[in-house]
Design a protein around this motif. Structure first.
Motif, PDB file in Angstrom:
ATOM      1  N   SER A  22       0.855  -1.179   0.000  1.00  0.00           N
ATOM      2  CA  SER A  22       0.000   0.000   0.000  1.00  0.00           C
ATOM      3  C   SER A  22       0.895   1.235   0.000  1.00  0.00           C
ATOM      4  N   THR A  23       0.328   2.400  -0.284  1.00  0.00           N
ATOM      5  CA  THR A  23       1.127   3.627  -0.328  1.00  0.00           C
ATOM      6  C   THR A  23       1.797   3.893   1.017  1.00  0.00           C
ATOM      7  N   ASN A  24       1.051   3.777   2.105  1.00  0.00           N
ATOM      8  CA  ASN A  24       1.618   4.042   3.431  1.00  0.00           C
ATOM      9  C   ASN A  24       2.709   3.040   3.786  1.00  0.00           C
ATOM     10  N   ALA A  25       2.469   1.755   3.463  1.00  0.00           N
ATOM     11  CA  ALA A  25       3.475   0.725   3.744  1.00  0.00           C
ATOM     12  C   ALA A  25       4.739   0.961   2.917  1.00  0.00           C
ATOM     13  N   ALA A  26       4.560   1.390   1.662  1.00  0.00           N
ATOM     14  CA  ALA A  26       5.708   1.666   0.794  1.00  0.00           C
ATOM     15  C   ALA A  26       6.524   2.838   1.324  1.00  0.00           C
ATOM     16  N   ILE A  27       5.836   3.883   1.774  1.00  0.00           N
ATOM     17  CA  ILE A  27       6.529   5.057   2.336  1.00  0.00           C
ATOM     18  C   ILE A  27       7.311   4.663   3.582  1.00  0.00           C
ATOM     19  N   LYS A  28       6.693   3.856   4.428  1.00  0.00           N
ATOM     20  CA  LYS A  28       7.362   3.401   5.656  1.00  0.00           C
ATOM     21  C   LYS A  28       8.612   2.591   5.320  1.00  0.00           C
ATOM     22  N   LEU A  29       8.504   1.695   4.350  1.00  0.00           N
ATOM     23  CA  LEU A  29       9.629   0.845   3.954  1.00  0.00           C
ATOM     24  C   LEU A  29      10.773   1.672   3.370  1.00  0.00           C
ATOM     25  N   VAL A  30      10.461   2.586   2.450  1.00  0.00           N
ATOM     26  CA  VAL A  30      11.489   3.405   1.800  1.00  0.00           C
ATOM     27  C   VAL A  30      12.148   4.354   2.810  1.00  0.00           C
ATOM     28  N   ALA A  31      11.357   4.899   3.722  1.00  0.00           N
ATOM     29  CA  ALA A  31      11.923   5.786   4.746  1.00  0.00           C
ATOM     30  C   ALA A  31      12.926   5.039   5.605  1.00  0.00           C
ATOM     31  N   LYS A  32      12.585   3.798   5.972  1.00  0.00           N
ATOM     32  CA  LYS A  32      13.494   2.999   6.797  1.00  0.00           C
ATOM     33  C   LYS A  32      14.764   2.647   6.029  1.00  0.00           C
ATOM     34  N   LYS A  33      14.622   2.285   4.760  1.00  0.00           N
ATOM     35  CA  LYS A  33      15.788   1.935   3.932  1.00  0.00           C
ATOM     36  C   LYS A  33      16.762   3.106   3.810  1.00  0.00           C
ATOM     37  N   ASN A  34      16.213   4.296   3.715  1.00  0.00           N
ATOM     38  CA  ASN A  34      17.035   5.482   3.494  1.00  0.00           C
ATOM     39  C   ASN A  34      17.353   6.255   4.773  1.00  0.00           C
ATOM     40  N   ASN A  35      16.893   5.678   5.919  1.00  0.00           N
ATOM     41  CA  ASN A  35      17.192   6.274   7.225  1.00  0.00           C
ATOM     42  C   ASN A  35      16.697   7.715   7.323  1.00  0.00           C
ATOM     43  N   ILE A  36      15.455   7.932   6.892  1.00  0.00           N
ATOM     44  CA  ILE A  36      14.838   9.253   7.019  1.00  0.00           C
ATOM     45  C   ILE A  36      13.499   9.099   7.733  1.00  0.00           C
ATOM     46  N   LYS A  37      12.946  10.201   8.205  1.00  0.00           N
ATOM     47  CA  LYS A  37      11.680  10.156   8.920  1.00  0.00           C
ATOM     48  C   LYS A  37      10.523   9.889   7.955  1.00  0.00           C
ATOM     49  N   ARG A  38       9.641   9.003   8.379  1.00  0.00           N
ATOM     50  CA  ARG A  38       8.498   8.639   7.541  1.00  0.00           C
ATOM     51  C   ARG A  38       7.627   9.849   7.223  1.00  0.00           C
ATOM     52  N   GLN A  39       7.424  10.732   8.218  1.00  0.00           N
ATOM     53  CA  GLN A  39       6.583  11.902   8.007  1.00  0.00           C
ATOM     54  C   GLN A  39       7.148  12.819   6.920  1.00  0.00           C
ATOM     55  N   GLU A  40       8.487  12.953   6.903  1.00  0.00           N
ATOM     56  CA  GLU A  40       9.125  13.803   5.889  1.00  0.00           C
ATOM     57  C   GLU A  40       8.916  13.234   4.489  1.00  0.00           C
ATOM     58  N   LEU A  41       9.074  11.902   4.365  1.00  0.00           N
ATOM     59  CA  LEU A  41       8.894  11.267   3.063  1.00  0.00           C
ATOM     60  C   LEU A  41       7.430  11.323   2.637  1.00  0.00           C
ATOM     61  N   TYR A  42       6.525  11.179   3.597  1.00  0.00           N
ATOM     62  CA  TYR A  42       5.086  11.263   3.299  1.00  0.00           C
ATOM     63  C   TYR A  42       4.746  12.624   2.678  1.00  0.00           C
ATOM     64  N   LYS A  43       5.253  13.694   3.307  1.00  0.00           N
ATOM     65  CA  LYS A  43       4.997  15.044   2.794  1.00  0.00           C
ATOM     66  C   LYS A  43       5.623  15.234   1.409  1.00  0.00           C
ATOM     67  N   GLN A  44       6.848  14.703   1.257  1.00  0.00           N
ATOM     68  CA  GLN A  44       7.544  14.849  -0.024  1.00  0.00           C
ATOM     69  C   GLN A  44       6.817  14.081  -1.138  1.00  0.00           C
ATOM     70  N   TYR A  45       6.388  12.870  -0.833  1.00  0.00           N
ATOM     71  CA  TYR A  45       5.733  12.036  -1.848  1.00  0.00           C
ATOM     72  C   TYR A  45       4.395  12.635  -2.276  1.00  0.00           C
ATOM     73  N   HIS A  46       3.641  13.145  -1.293  1.00  0.00           N
ATOM     74  CA  HIS A  46       2.324  13.714  -1.589  1.00  0.00           C
ATOM     75  C   HIS A  46       2.383  15.206  -1.900  1.00  0.00           C
ATOM     76  N   GLN A  47       3.622  15.727  -1.938  1.00  0.00           N
ATOM     77  CA  GLN A  47       3.847  17.144  -2.272  1.00  0.00           C
ATOM     78  C   GLN A  47       3.037  18.082  -1.370  1.00  0.00           C
ATOM     79  N   LEU A  48       3.123  17.807  -0.072  1.00  0.00           N
ATOM     80  CA  LEU A  48       2.399  18.626   0.910  1.00  0.00           C
ATOM     81  C   LEU A  48       3.247  19.788   1.398  1.00  0.00           C
TER      82      LEU A  48
END
Length: 288
Positions: A262-288
């Motif tokens: 799912s989108t949320n699961a993918a964001i969580k996985l990629v954030a962990k792989k790249n050692n970044i905060k999930r919230q930051e990647l969520y905002k970046q992916y959804h262009q918030l």
């Protein structure tokens, strides 16, 4: 630097982490019984379940519920009681507090406040199963419960398939067959596995074989009781090139979604792989 307190320095205002039996009440230690009798309050995962234990050992200490659904409310309350000088014992329904059970938030809060945290040794299902499994006992990797959705299980197991240590999982009986099938899909059907159920109880049982053999066995047998799943480590791990990291973060998320997450699961996985905060990647992916 925080000072580490010894047991004798604090007669009150301490948080005691008290393991409880995983099945056989005779595994309760003398020290655990004494602690539960002497503290001012017991923070229990399920007060009705713990009351049965307390009744068996003639313990009359007052209880308060402390479980995953009331953590935010209870932690501040319990911390205030500790600060006021109350001694509190925290226990789950079975085994060690914090290990696939409530406890870690309260411990972290107590440590942050400089309050003494005193752990007691006792029963643990994972280690009890490990030493009788016949698999290599050390090093080992403890995982606990996998997520319930198939795609999330696959994503977690993919990251574990090249580990050389014996791996320890917990699983409920109604999800066992599905989890074993997913493990065979990711780890390979010939990977050795040991299932331990009803540990320390009358019908304690170990089932050994390959993932394929054990999954097939449960086609005609009904799983009963909580299970510990022990999976042998990978004898021939493959060094994988992580080409995903050459992609942009957004491209990595899109690829994970195409792989079934799912989108949320993918964001969580990629954030962990790249050692970044999930919230930051969520905002970046959804262009918030």
């Amino acid at each position: 630097m925080q000072q580490i307190s010894s047991f004798n320095e604090h007669q009150s205002g301490s948080l005691y982490l008290v393991p409880t039996p995983i099945g056989n009440l005779e595994d309760m230690t003398f020290r655990a019984i004494k602690t539960l009798k002497e503290v001012d309050l017991i923070a229990a995962e399920d007060t009705r379940h713990t009351q049965q234990l307390l009744n068996h050992f003639d313990i009359t200490t007052r209880q308060v519920s402390f479980h995953e659904h009331n953590t935010e409310q209870r932690v501040p309350e319990l911390i205030e009681k500790l600060k006021a000088g109350y001694s509190i014992a925290q226990c789950s329904d079975a085994g060690m507090p914090s290990i696939s059970d409530p406890g870690k938030e309260l411990v972290a809060a107590a440590v942050k406040e400089g309050l003494p945290v005193i752990p007691l040794p006792g029963a643990n299902a994972g280690l009890t199963a490990l030493i009788a499994s016949g698999l290599v006992p050390q090093p080992f990797y403890f995982f606990g419960f996998l997520e319930r959705k198939h795609q999330q299980q696959v994503a977690a197991l993919e990251k574990l398939k090249n580990r050389e240590e014996t791996m320890i999982f917990y699983e409920a009986p109604h999800r066992l067959k599905k989890t074993l099938t997913t493990m065979a899909e990711v780890f390979g059907e010939e990977r050795r596995v040991v299932l331990a159920r009803e540990l320390t109880k009358r019908y304690e049982e170990f089932t050994r074989g390959t993932l394929s053999e054990v999954a097939t066995w449960f086609d005609s047998h009904q799983p009963r009781g909580e299970f510990v799943i022990l999976v042998a480590g990978n004898d021939h791990p493959v060094e994988e090139q992580n080409d995903d990291l050459q992609l942009s973060l957004t491209e990595q998320v899109d690829k994970a979604i195409l792989d079934g997450l799912s989108t949320n699961a993918a964001i969580k996985l990629v954030a962990k792989k790249n050692n970044i905060k999930r919230q930051e990647l969520y905002k970046q992916y959804h262009q918030l």
